[in-house]
Design a protein around this motif. Structure first.
Motif, PDB file in Angstrom:
ATOM      1  N   PRO A 385       0.806  -1.229   0.000  1.00 26.40           N
ATOM      2  CA  PRO A 385       0.000   0.000   0.000  1.00 26.40           C
ATOM      3  C   PRO A 385       0.837   1.276   0.000  1.00 26.40           C
ATOM      4  O   PRO A 385       0.453   2.283  -0.568  1.00 26.40           O
ATOM      5  CB  PRO A 385      -0.815  -0.107   1.289  1.00 26.40           C
ATOM      6  N   GLY A 386       1.999   1.232   0.647  1.00 30.53           N
ATOM      7  CA  GLY A 386       2.820   2.436   0.752  1.00 30.53           C
ATOM      8  C   GLY A 386       3.672   2.728  -0.471  1.00 30.53           C
ATOM      9  O   GLY A 386       4.218   3.823  -0.592  1.00 30.53           O
ATOM     10  N   GLU A 387       3.794   1.755  -1.362  1.00 27.32           N
ATOM     11  CA  GLU A 387       4.652   1.973  -2.532  1.00 27.32           C
ATOM     12  C   GLU A 387       4.102   3.091  -3.414  1.00 27.32           C
ATOM     13  O   GLU A 387       2.902   3.149  -3.676  1.00 27.32           O
ATOM     14  CB  GLU A 387       4.722   0.697  -3.387  1.00 27.32           C
ATOM     15  N   THR A 388       4.990   3.962  -3.914  1.00 21.65           N
ATOM     16  CA  THR A 388       4.592   4.912  -4.951  1.00 21.65           C
ATOM     17  C   THR A 388       4.437   4.117  -6.238  1.00 21.65           C
ATOM     18  O   THR A 388       5.407   3.616  -6.797  1.00 21.65           O
ATOM     19  CB  THR A 388       5.659   6.006  -5.119  1.00 21.65           C
ATOM     20  N   THR A 389       3.178   3.966  -6.644  1.00 21.94           N
ATOM     21  CA  THR A 389       2.868   3.087  -7.771  1.00 21.94           C
ATOM     22  C   THR A 389       2.344   3.911  -8.931  1.00 21.94           C
ATOM     23  O   THR A 389       1.501   4.791  -8.745  1.00 21.94           O
ATOM     24  CB  THR A 389       1.816   2.041  -7.334  1.00 21.94           C
ATOM     25  N   VAL A 390       2.838   3.634 -10.120  1.00 21.84           N
ATOM     26  CA  VAL A 390       2.361   4.307 -11.335  1.00 21.84           C
ATOM     27  C   VAL A 390       1.728   3.278 -12.250  1.00 21.84           C
ATOM     28  O   VAL A 390       2.374   2.304 -12.634  1.00 21.84           O
ATOM     29  CB  VAL A 390       3.512   5.025 -12.076  1.00 21.84           C
ATOM     30  N   ALA A 391       0.450   3.486 -12.593  1.00 19.58           N
ATOM     31  CA  ALA A 391      -0.226   2.628 -13.567  1.00 19.58           C
ATOM     32  C   ALA A 391      -0.267   3.370 -14.899  1.00 19.58           C
ATOM     33  O   ALA A 391      -0.720   4.522 -14.961  1.00 19.58           O
ATOM     34  CB  ALA A 391      -1.637   2.296 -13.087  1.00 19.58           C
ATOM     35  N   TYR A 392       0.215   2.734 -15.938  1.00 17.15           N
ATOM     36  CA  TYR A 392       0.264   3.353 -17.264  1.00 17.15           C
ATOM     37  C   TYR A 392      -1.031   3.076 -18.026  1.00 17.15           C
ATOM     38  O   TYR A 392      -1.352   1.931 -18.332  1.00 17.15           O
ATOM     39  CB  TYR A 392       1.454   2.818 -18.061  1.00 17.15           C
ATOM     40  N   ILE A 393      -1.748   4.162 -18.317  1.00 16.15           N
ATOM     41  CA  ILE A 393      -2.967   4.078 -19.113  1.00 16.15           C
ATOM     42  C   ILE A 393      -2.590   4.499 -20.539  1.00 16.15           C
ATOM     43  O   ILE A 393      -2.186   5.639 -20.768  1.00 16.15           O
ATOM     44  CB  ILE A 393      -4.053   4.987 -18.518  1.00 16.15           C
ATOM     45  N   THR A 394      -2.731   3.559 -21.484  1.00 14.54           N
ATOM     46  CA  THR A 394      -2.078   3.738 -22.783  1.00 14.54           C
ATOM     47  C   THR A 394      -3.011   4.119 -23.928  1.00 14.54           C
ATOM     48  O   THR A 394      -2.535   4.396 -25.031  1.00 14.54           O
ATOM     49  CB  THR A 394      -1.320   2.455 -23.153  1.00 14.54           C
ATOM     50  N   GLY A 395      -4.323   4.119 -23.682  1.00 17.98           N
ATOM     51  CA  GLY A 395      -5.226   4.430 -24.788  1.00 17.98           C
ATOM     52  C   GLY A 395      -6.566   4.968 -24.320  1.00 17.98           C
ATOM     53  O   GLY A 395      -6.909   4.882 -23.136  1.00 17.98           O
ATOM     54  N   ASN A 396      -7.321   5.509 -25.242  1.00 21.39           N
ATOM     55  CA  ASN A 396      -8.564   6.246 -24.954  1.00 21.39           C
ATOM     56  C   ASN A 396      -9.820   5.394 -25.174  1.00 21.39           C
ATOM     57  O   ASN A 396      -9.951   4.700 -26.190  1.00 21.39           O
ATOM     58  CB  ASN A 396      -8.604   7.481 -25.856  1.00 21.39           C
ATOM     59  N   GLY A 397     -10.746   5.512 -24.236  1.00 18.79           N
ATOM     60  CA  GLY A 397     -11.955   4.693 -24.266  1.00 18.79           C
ATOM     61  C   GLY A 397     -12.913   4.985 -25.406  1.00 18.79           C
ATOM     62  O   GLY A 397     -13.713   4.130 -25.774  1.00 18.79           O
ATOM     63  N   LEU A 398     -12.831   6.186 -25.969  1.00 16.30           N
ATOM     64  CA  LEU A 398     -13.768   6.506 -27.057  1.00 16.30           C
ATOM     65  C   LEU A 398     -13.489   5.677 -28.310  1.00 16.30           C
ATOM     66  O   LEU A 398     -14.312   5.629 -29.207  1.00 16.30           O
ATOM     67  CB  LEU A 398     -13.692   8.002 -27.384  1.00 16.30           C
ATOM     68  N   LYS A 399     -12.353   5.017 -28.350  1.00 11.39           N
ATOM     69  CA  LYS A 399     -12.037   4.185 -29.517  1.00 11.39           C
ATOM     70  C   LYS A 399     -12.559   2.755 -29.398  1.00 11.39           C
ATOM     71  O   LYS A 399     -12.543   2.022 -30.371  1.00 11.39           O
ATOM     72  CB  LYS A 399     -10.520   4.110 -29.710  1.00 11.39           C
ATOM     73  N   THR A 400     -12.940   2.352 -28.184  1.00 13.90           N
ATOM     74  CA  THR A 400     -13.396   0.957 -28.008  1.00 13.90           C
ATOM     75  C   THR A 400     -14.737   0.918 -27.293  1.00 13.90           C
ATOM     76  O   THR A 400     -14.924   0.161 -26.344  1.00 13.90           O
ATOM     77  CB  THR A 400     -12.363   0.118 -27.215  1.00 13.90           C
ATOM     78  N   THR A 401     -15.676   1.735 -27.777  1.00 10.61           N
ATOM     79  CA  THR A 401     -16.964   1.828 -27.082  1.00 10.61           C
ATOM     80  C   THR A 401     -17.737   0.511 -27.128  1.00 10.61           C
ATOM     81  O   THR A 401     -18.539   0.234 -26.231  1.00 10.61           O
ATOM     82  CB  THR A 401     -17.816   2.953 -27.692  1.00 10.61           C
ATOM     83  N   GLU A 402     -17.484  -0.308 -28.156  1.00 10.53           N
ATOM     84  CA  GLU A 402     -18.157  -1.627 -28.223  1.00 10.53           C
ATOM     85  C   GLU A 402     -17.962  -2.423 -26.932  1.00 10.53           C
ATOM     86  O   GLU A 402     -18.848  -3.156 -26.496  1.00 10.53           O
ATOM     87  CB  GLU A 402     -17.596  -2.488 -29.369  1.00 10.53           C
ATOM     88  N   ALA A 403     -16.767  -2.286 -26.358  1.00  6.38           N
ATOM     89  CA  ALA A 403     -16.410  -3.135 -25.218  1.00  6.38           C
ATOM     90  C   ALA A 403     -17.279  -2.863 -23.997  1.00  6.38           C
ATOM     91  O   ALA A 403     -17.499  -3.758 -23.184  1.00  6.38           O
ATOM     92  CB  ALA A 403     -14.937  -2.928 -24.854  1.00  6.38           C
ATOM     93  N   ILE A 404     -17.785  -1.639 -23.869  1.00  7.12           N
ATOM     94  CA  ILE A 404     -18.519  -1.304 -22.644  1.00  7.12           C
ATOM     95  C   ILE A 404     -19.981  -0.931 -22.906  1.00  7.12           C
ATOM     96  O   ILE A 404     -20.737  -0.666 -21.970  1.00  7.12           O
ATOM     97  CB  ILE A 404     -17.819  -0.152 -21.874  1.00  7.12           C
TER      98      ILE A 404
END
Ligand SMILES: *Cc1c(COP(=O)(O)O)cnc(C)c1O
Ligand SMILES: [Zn+2]
Length: 440
Positions: A385-404
């Motif tokens: 929990p204490g670790e400085t964690t970086v999650a890389y978000i690599t793409g935009n949701g408007l391109k894969t609207t089918e999925a949701i």
């Protein structure tokens, strides 16, 4: 440093002078055999290993400081001395995307120090691929290519078509024929030649290798791959700079070919090497979709070789069944004390929704995979929990609207009258959403 390089292509000798460049040449990652900085990607003379760009780090060190970088453009080109180009870059404003402190998501997951690196708002095509393509097409132009191409899982086609349009390069790109509409339209709009291949990415890639040999085009992720892949290092540099010139403790990133993952590491290592940041060990964890998880499977089984799989997942942008950099990604995860995990398509959708509801960031399926794996690793105790964690978000949701599209509810359709609104609002209130209300 001046270095004359040349390469042989369809009977034409193309010669270029590397002047401002800090590039020494290419080198085989496996056997170390040197090559000139031309359009090639495998160690043809010795072992068929992948080639990598080699730099003169003393020259970089003499030229670069935190202050020179901070005074540079607000894009990947502030790091140009670490990138394999010689002249003016093709500058479409790529890079320097936000690093968000994700407090609400952190609280939901049980973390104290979580950041989201949001390449879903990268320029010009809203994915991290704009980084690698900006570098690859700059180098393609320098090497004399007039037609550029790629084998794509979707985002790469968007990026190659857009940046080629900006640079005035001819463009022919290849995708699997079953991609999301957003990815197809997001390519066609730039008016390249688009080949939709009846097959999966690995089949597209094999075809493209043959086309590259026959037509002599610059394929960003085939014969230009050593230059292309270097663009991903900027995801490492930016995070260091945005954390106030510090390394994080833990990063979580998606794995397709594994290239992005290995290059974030290379970016960290280079900044340590030239004295821009203090050395510290960073744990690297990777995310895949269960429907295409050859790297996660090898990791789980303690293997260091990849057994190719046939992709079947909604996370199409990271669906590579035979990932070229898989073994290197496994080595980095293992040796750094990280992990590589896979999640189901249902978990990916939940990951997309969770990030959107807690942080206001709408990511595509690859980002949903990363968030779902982040959640899983926290639950498994793999992230402190204490670790400085970086999650890389690599793409935009408007391109894969089918999925949701079928997982996010629908609007209340009402008349343009207060009565109608009142009734709908009451219904809305009765559909309580406990998870949202309990999180500040
Ligand atoms: C291409 C891609 C990746 C990963 O690419 P690598 O081949 O592993 O470098 C991750 N996320 C998105 C959205 C992508 O398009
Ligand atoms: Zn070799």
């Amino acid at each position: 440093m001046a270095l004359l390089i040349s390469h042989y292509l369809r009977g034409v000798i193309v010669t270029a002078t590397i002047s401002r460049s800090t590039v020494v040449g290419l080198r085989c990652k496996e056997c170390g055999h040197p090559y000139e900085a031309s359009a090639r990607h495998v160690c043809e003379d010795v072992c068929f290993g992948p080639l990598e760009v080699v730099y003169d780090y003393e020259a970089i060190k003499a030229r670069v400081s935190r202050a020179t970088i901070e005074a540079g453009p607000v894009s990947i080109w502030r790091y140009r001395d670490f990138l394999p180009i010689e002249g003016d870059p093709i500058d479409v404003g790529t890079g320097f995307t936000p690093l968000l402190k994700a407090n609400r998501l952190a609280r939901r997951l049980g973390l104290n120090n979580l950041y989201i690196k949001n390449d879903g708002v990268n320029m010009p095509t809203l994915s991290f691929k704009d980084r690698v393509v900006s570098v690859a097409l700059t180098r393609a132009r320098e090497l004399g290519f007039t037609t550029v191409s790629c084998a794509s899982t979707g985002n790469l086609a968007n990026s190659t078509a857009a940046i080629a349009a900006h640079a005035g390069l001819e463009c022919c790109v290849f995708i699997p024929s079953d991609l999301e509409l957003g990815k197809v339209l997001g390519t066609l709009i730039y008016n390249p030649t688009l080949m939709a291949v009846k097959g999966n990415y690995d089949q597209v890639n094999r075809l493209c290798s043959e086309v590259a040999n026959t037509y002599g085009w610059g394929f960003v992720n085939i014969n230009l791959r050593p230059y292309y892949s270097e663009g991903s290092k900027t995801l490492g540099y930016e995070v260091i700079e945005q954390l106030g010139w510090q390394l994080p403790d833990h990063v979580v990133a998606p794995l397709a070919s594994g290239s992005l993952f290995t290059k974030i590491r290379k970016g960290f290592d280079e900044f340590i090497k030239v004295g821009l940041v203090d050395e510290k060990s960073v744990r690297f964890s990777g995310a895949q979709a269960e429907g295409c998880a050859p790297i996660a499977q090898a990791f789980a089984e303690g293997r260091d070789f990849i057994t190719p799989v046939k992709p079947n997942t909604i996370a199409k942008s990271i669906a590579i069944g035979n990932p070229a950099d898989g073994p290197y990604a496994i080595d980095i995860a293992r040796s750094s004390g990280g992990s590589i995990a896979a999640v189901s398509d249902a978990e990916i959708v939940e990951g997309i929704k969770l990030l959107a509801e807690t942080e206001g960031v709408f990511t595509e399926t690859a980002g949903g995979t990363t968030i779902a794996v982040l959640k899983k690793l926290v639950e498994q105790g793999q992230i402190d929990p204490g670790e400085t964690t970086v999650a890389y978000i690599t793409g935009n949701g408007l391109k894969t609207t089918e999925a949701i599209a079928t997982s996010i509810g629908e609007p209340f359709l009402i008349e343009a009258q207060l009565d109608s609104f009142n009734a709908a609002w009451q219904r809305a209130q009765s559909l309580h959403r406990p998870t949202l209300e309990t999180v500040g």
